[in-house]
Design an enzyme around this catalytic site. Structure first.
Site, short mmCIF file in Angstrom:
data_model
loop_
_atom_site.label_atom_id
_atom_site.label_comp_id
_atom_site.label_asym_id
_atom_site.label_seq_id
_atom_site.Cartn_x
_atom_site.Cartn_y
_atom_site.Cartn_z
N ASP A 67 0.90 -1.15 -0.05
CA ASP A 67 -0.03 -0.08 -0.03
C ASP A 67 0.95 1.32 -0.02
O ASP A 67 2.11 1.00 0.08
CB ASP A 67 -1.06 -0.03 1.28
CG ASP A 67 -0.28 -0.45 2.74
OD1 ASP A 67 0.83 -0.26 2.80
OD2 ASP A 67 -1.07 -1.21 3.27
N ASP A 136 -8.80 -5.25 14.23
CA ASP A 136 -9.88 -5.37 13.53
C ASP A 136 -9.98 -6.26 12.43
O ASP A 136 -10.87 -6.59 11.80
CB ASP A 136 -10.68 -4.14 13.14
CG ASP A 136 -10.07 -3.30 12.08
OD1 ASP A 136 -8.80 -3.97 11.64
OD2 ASP A 136 -10.17 -2.19 11.49
N HIS A 138 -8.20 -6.24 9.66
CA HIS A 138 -7.60 -5.71 8.38
C HIS A 138 -6.19 -6.10 8.00
O HIS A 138 -5.64 -6.43 8.85
CB HIS A 138 -7.83 -4.28 8.12
CG HIS A 138 -6.64 -3.40 9.16
ND1 HIS A 138 -7.01 -2.94 10.08
CD2 HIS A 138 -5.41 -3.15 8.29
CE1 HIS A 138 -5.85 -2.03 10.58
NE2 HIS A 138 -5.05 -2.23 9.33
N GLU A 143 -9.96 -2.70 5.07
CA GLU A 143 -10.75 -2.47 6.26
C GLU A 143 -11.91 -3.24 6.44
O GLU A 143 -12.48 -3.95 5.40
CB GLU A 143 -11.27 -1.13 6.44
CG GLU A 143 -10.12 -0.19 6.59
CD GLU A 143 -9.36 -0.02 7.86
OE1 GLU A 143 -9.71 -0.60 8.91
OE2 GLU A 143 -8.54 0.86 8.03
#
Length: 261
Positions: A67, A136, A138, A143
């Protein structure tokens, strides 16, 4: 999915470095997928040590990043291309132009994302992809709610993600970019070997969902359950919510030495 539980981060780093060393011995022009963040730092340090000892070379290898922030100038110290160079790639012998990242400065973002997918395909695909995981669930910047078939695209960062990353921007959440380019879950799943690293209690629930929960876009990393060659390396804290931790430890202890990860 193979689950490997070790007592210390140094042991995890050594196992991953072993896998990369073996890969490059068999295929010197292998394509690596590199992650930023804290999870792979010990792996990068171990690879640098082995390179300095003459055990491993990246002279014919190529690498792709997961990313990149959108809008940060190319010389910004927190641009992920700069971060990975500082942490790893500039410390070994990757040739010039061998390390690629999404173009977060592009004027035509969709075209830049498509070009990145094309570049990965033209390189023959990623042989080994390093991954971290968020609390979470990801991976990369996919996400909760991300499509399990998604490809490289622009994503809007949540306020929480920007707050988590503000420590890299002098504590100023408003200095953290609002958008990023990220490989999609479908892109990540195209790699031939996925290697995910997690340490600490904060990752325990995400790891429980990843390994033992149902596949769901609410926990994006669970898509890895469908991958034919996925390895999850954990310390005891990150593994603390796993119901079958004893089984995973017994299986790993009984593996033939030649098999590797």
């Amino acid at each position: 999915m193979e689950v490997v539980i070790q007592a210390r981060g140094e042991q995890i780093a050594a196992l991953v470095a072993d896998a990369i060393e073996r890969l490059l011995a068999d295929k010197p022009d292998a394509v690596l997928g590199l992650a930023t963040g804290s999870s792979p730092l010990q792996v990068y340090d171990e690879l640098v040590r082995r390179h300095e000892d003459g055990r491993i070379s990246f002279a014919r290898a190529r690498a792709f990043l997961l990313d990149e922030y959108v809008g940060l100038p190319s010389d910004h110290p927190e641009r992920y291309g700069t971060v990975i160079a500082r942490a790893f790639t500039s410390r070994v012998d990757f040739p010039e132009g061998a390390v690629h990242g999404p173009d977060g400065t592009a004027e035509d973002i969709p075209a830049a994302c498509a070009a990145y997918e094309d570049a990965i395909a033209a390189a023959g695909g990623i042989d080994l992809q390093l991954l971290g995981i968020g609390s979470d669930g990801h991976i990369a910047f996919n996400e909760p709610g991300s499509s399990l078939a998604s490809r490289t695209r622009i994503k809007t960062l949540t306020r929480q993600t920007r707050a988590d990353n503000a420590r890299f921007f002098g504590g100023d959440v408003d200095a953290v970019p609002r958008h990023c380019l990220t490989q999609g879950l479908g892109t990540i799943m195209s790699a031939r070997h996925l290697v995910l690293l997690a340490t600490g209690n904060a990752k325990a629930e995400a790891i429980h969902q990843l390994v033992e929960g149902p596949v769901s876009a609410m926990w994006p990393a669970t898509v890895m359950q469908h991958h034919p060659h996925a390895t999850v390396l954990l310390d005891e804290a990150a593994a603390s919510r796993l119901q079958l931790s004893g089984y995973y430890q017994e299986v790993f202890a009984g593996k033939p030495d030649w098999q590797g990860l």
